[in-house]
Design a protein around this motif. Structure first.
Motif, short mmCIF file in Angstrom:
data_model
loop_
_atom_site.label_atom_id
_atom_site.label_comp_id
_atom_site.label_asym_id
_atom_site.label_seq_id
_atom_site.Cartn_x
_atom_site.Cartn_y
_atom_site.Cartn_z
N GLY A 133 -8.89 19.87 28.49
CA GLY A 133 -8.91 21.23 29.00
C GLY A 133 -7.54 21.85 29.02
N SER A 134 -6.52 21.09 28.70
CA SER A 134 -5.16 21.61 28.68
C SER A 134 -4.51 21.27 27.36
CB SER A 134 -4.36 21.00 29.82
OG SER A 134 -4.31 19.60 29.70
N GLU A 135 -3.30 21.79 27.15
CA GLU A 135 -2.60 21.51 25.90
C GLU A 135 -2.43 20.01 25.73
OE1 GLU A 135 -1.72 23.06 23.36
OE2 GLU A 135 -1.93 25.15 23.90
N SER A 136 -2.67 19.56 24.54
CA SER A 136 -2.58 18.13 24.26
C SER A 136 -2.18 17.93 22.81
CB SER A 136 -3.93 17.45 24.52
OG SER A 136 -3.94 16.13 24.03
N GLU A 137 -1.40 16.89 22.56
CA GLU A 137 -1.09 16.55 21.18
C GLU A 137 -1.95 15.39 20.72
OE1 GLU A 137 0.77 18.26 19.04
OE2 GLU A 137 0.91 19.70 20.66
N ASP A 138 -2.95 15.01 21.55
CA ASP A 138 -3.87 13.97 21.12
C ASP A 138 -4.58 14.42 19.87
OD1 ASP A 138 -3.16 12.53 23.31
OD2 ASP A 138 -4.95 12.98 24.49
N THR A 139 -4.75 13.53 18.92
CA THR A 139 -5.40 13.89 17.67
C THR A 139 -6.61 13.00 17.44
OG1 THR A 139 -3.99 12.40 16.39
CG2 THR A 139 -3.25 14.67 16.66
N SER A 140 -7.50 13.47 16.61
CA SER A 140 -8.71 12.74 16.30
C SER A 140 -9.17 13.12 14.92
CB SER A 140 -9.81 13.09 17.32
OG SER A 140 -11.07 12.59 16.91
N GLY A 143 -7.11 23.12 15.46
CA GLY A 143 -7.01 23.33 16.89
C GLY A 143 -8.37 23.60 17.49
N THR A 144 -8.67 22.96 18.63
CA THR A 144 -9.96 23.14 19.29
C THR A 144 -9.85 22.90 20.78
OG1 THR A 144 -12.33 22.59 19.10
CG2 THR A 144 -10.78 20.74 19.11
N ASP A 145 -10.69 23.59 21.55
CA ASP A 145 -10.83 23.32 22.99
C ASP A 145 -12.07 22.45 23.15
OD1 ASP A 145 -11.28 23.24 25.69
OD2 ASP A 145 -11.66 25.39 25.92
N LEU A 149 -13.38 20.30 0.15
CA LEU A 149 -12.11 20.77 -0.39
C LEU A 149 -11.16 19.63 -0.74
CD1 LEU A 149 -11.48 23.79 2.02
CD2 LEU A 149 -12.62 23.78 -0.21
N GLY A 150 -11.61 18.39 -0.57
CA GLY A 150 -10.78 17.24 -0.89
C GLY A 150 -9.66 17.01 0.11
N LEU A 151 -9.87 17.45 1.37
CA LEU A 151 -8.85 17.35 2.41
C LEU A 151 -9.37 16.57 3.61
CD1 LEU A 151 -7.77 21.10 2.33
CD2 LEU A 151 -6.49 19.18 1.33
N THR A 152 -8.48 15.93 4.35
CA THR A 152 -8.85 15.29 5.61
C THR A 152 -8.64 16.29 6.75
OG1 THR A 152 -6.62 14.39 5.93
CG2 THR A 152 -8.22 13.01 4.74
N THR A 153 -9.17 15.96 7.91
CA THR A 153 -9.01 16.82 9.09
C THR A 153 -8.34 16.04 10.20
OG1 THR A 153 -11.27 16.25 9.77
CG2 THR A 153 -10.97 18.35 8.61
N GLU A 154 -7.44 16.71 10.90
CA GLU A 154 -6.78 16.13 12.07
C GLU A 154 -7.02 17.09 13.23
OE1 GLU A 154 -2.25 16.00 13.36
OE2 GLU A 154 -2.66 14.49 11.81
N TRP A 155 -7.81 16.66 14.22
CA TRP A 155 -8.21 17.52 15.32
C TRP A 155 -7.23 17.40 16.48
CZ3 TRP A 155 -12.55 20.74 15.15
CH2 TRP A 155 -13.31 20.62 13.98
N ARG A 156 -6.79 18.55 16.97
CA ARG A 156 -5.87 18.57 18.11
C ARG A 156 -6.46 19.42 19.23
NH1 ARG A 156 0.23 19.21 15.55
NH2 ARG A 156 0.12 17.37 14.16
N ALA A 157 -6.49 18.84 20.43
CA ALA A 157 -7.07 19.53 21.58
C ALA A 157 -6.06 20.44 22.25
CB ALA A 157 -7.59 18.50 22.59
N GLY A 158 -6.51 21.61 22.67
CA GLY A 158 -5.65 22.54 23.38
C GLY A 158 -6.47 23.50 24.20
N LYS A 159 -5.82 24.31 25.02
CA LYS A 159 -6.53 25.32 25.79
C LYS A 159 -7.13 26.35 24.84
CE LYS A 159 -3.72 25.05 29.99
NZ LYS A 159 -2.80 25.80 30.88
#
Length: 300
Positions: free
Chosen positions: A27-34, A66-68, A99-109
């Motif tokens: 629920g807050s800014e985070s540099e955690d990735t998935s 970027g996603t909440d 598109l031949g790309l990977t995704t890196e998800w980062r949580a944020g507000k």
């Protein structure tokens, strides 16, 4: 989430701990990735589409998203406390694969994501963003789904969404629903009736908890989110009234990145054509919001 920049249970008592963890972690800014959900088969890469990806993004080889992640079933934290999963995650992972790309998800507000796209912190914002004129001033957007607003309250409640004067209502902050309930409250006071007490929460999960625990009398959220909350609470909540103000969700990319936006739209079209799109919507129970023709800046 039918959510605006200026529209996320306790999910049954057994899920309360996991839900609290989700809200705390994301629920807050985070540099955690998935890497997001990997539960569906990979979408087949399209070499033609991959060839249209802008050179700088192709060179990076990945899309930083970027996603909440407090908005189940669209984007939320899995039971492991770190993986970001959901309908939005599965679908955009498939877009990346096309598109031949990977995704890196980062949580944020939620309200920090579009500014993050504009600043280059994220390649794409994927967080149930409703496409509207205000957002289109800041970013380009690609439509991929349609949702409306839906109310929910404790099962058996007789509250009328069209006459909520004097009631305590929960919403997620910085959403279309927050604007909606403020406007309804003004109508109440203009008519000489008590104002609506609007309780705003950074995470939709907290707004839903407030209704389940009785702190607030009802909530309003995007239609798939409200329906999912009702399902997950095992009968503690019920939907109120009908879905209204349906509008498209959009992926957010940097302003004037027309080339990139167009190739994302083509990838969504390819997923619709090969059946992957419907399979993902079916998996998450959100098939009713499916669209046939993704478009770039459809309200521009």
């Amino acid at each position: 989430m039918f959510r605006s920049h200026p529209g996320r249970a306790i999910l049954g008592l057994a899920a309360a701990a996991a839900l609290t963890l989700s809200a705390t972690a994301c629920g807050s800014e985070s540099e955690d990735t998935s890497t997001g959900s990997a539960s569906l088969p990979s979408a087949s890469a399209d070499t033609g589409l991959a060839g249209k990806v802008p050179a700088d993004i192709k060179a990076a080889g990945k899309l930083v998203v970027g996603t909440d992640s407090t908005y189940a079933p669209n984007e939320f934290v899995d039971t492991d406390g770190k993986s970001i999963v959901g309908f939005d995650v599965d679908l955009f992972n498939a877009v990346g694969q096309k598109l031949g790309l990977t995704t890196e998800w980062r949580a944020g507000k939620f309200d920090s994501i579009i500014p993050g796209v504009s600043s280059g912190k994220y390649t794409v914002g994927v967080s149930s963003f409703t496409i509207n004129p205000d957002r289109l001033k800041e970013v380009d957007m690609v439509s991929y789904f349609s949702a409306g607003t839906q109310w929910a309250a404790k099962a058996g409640a007789t509250l009328n969404p069209d006459d909520a004067c004097g009631k305590k209502i929960a919403v997620q902050t910085a959403t279309v629903q927050a604007d909606d309930i403020k406007a309804r409250s003004k109508k109440c006071t203009d008519a000489g009736k008590p104002a609506i007490t609007v309780d705003q929460y950074q995470a939709q999960s907290d707004a839903t908890n407030a209704v389940v625990t009785g702190k607030d009398e009802a909530m309003l959220a995007d239609s798939p989110i409200a329906a999912y909350a009702v399902k997950q609470t095992g009968g503690q909540l019920a939907l109120l009234g009908d879905i209204y103000d349906s509008a498209p969700y959009g992926y957010a990319v940097g302003k004037n990145q027309t080339e990139f936006a167009n190739v994302i739209a083509e990838a969504v079209k390819a997923l619709i054509a090969d059946g992957t799109y419907k399979s993902i919507l079916d998996k998450w129970g959100v098939t009713a919001g499916g669209i046939d023709s993704p478009a770039v800046n459809p309200q521009a």
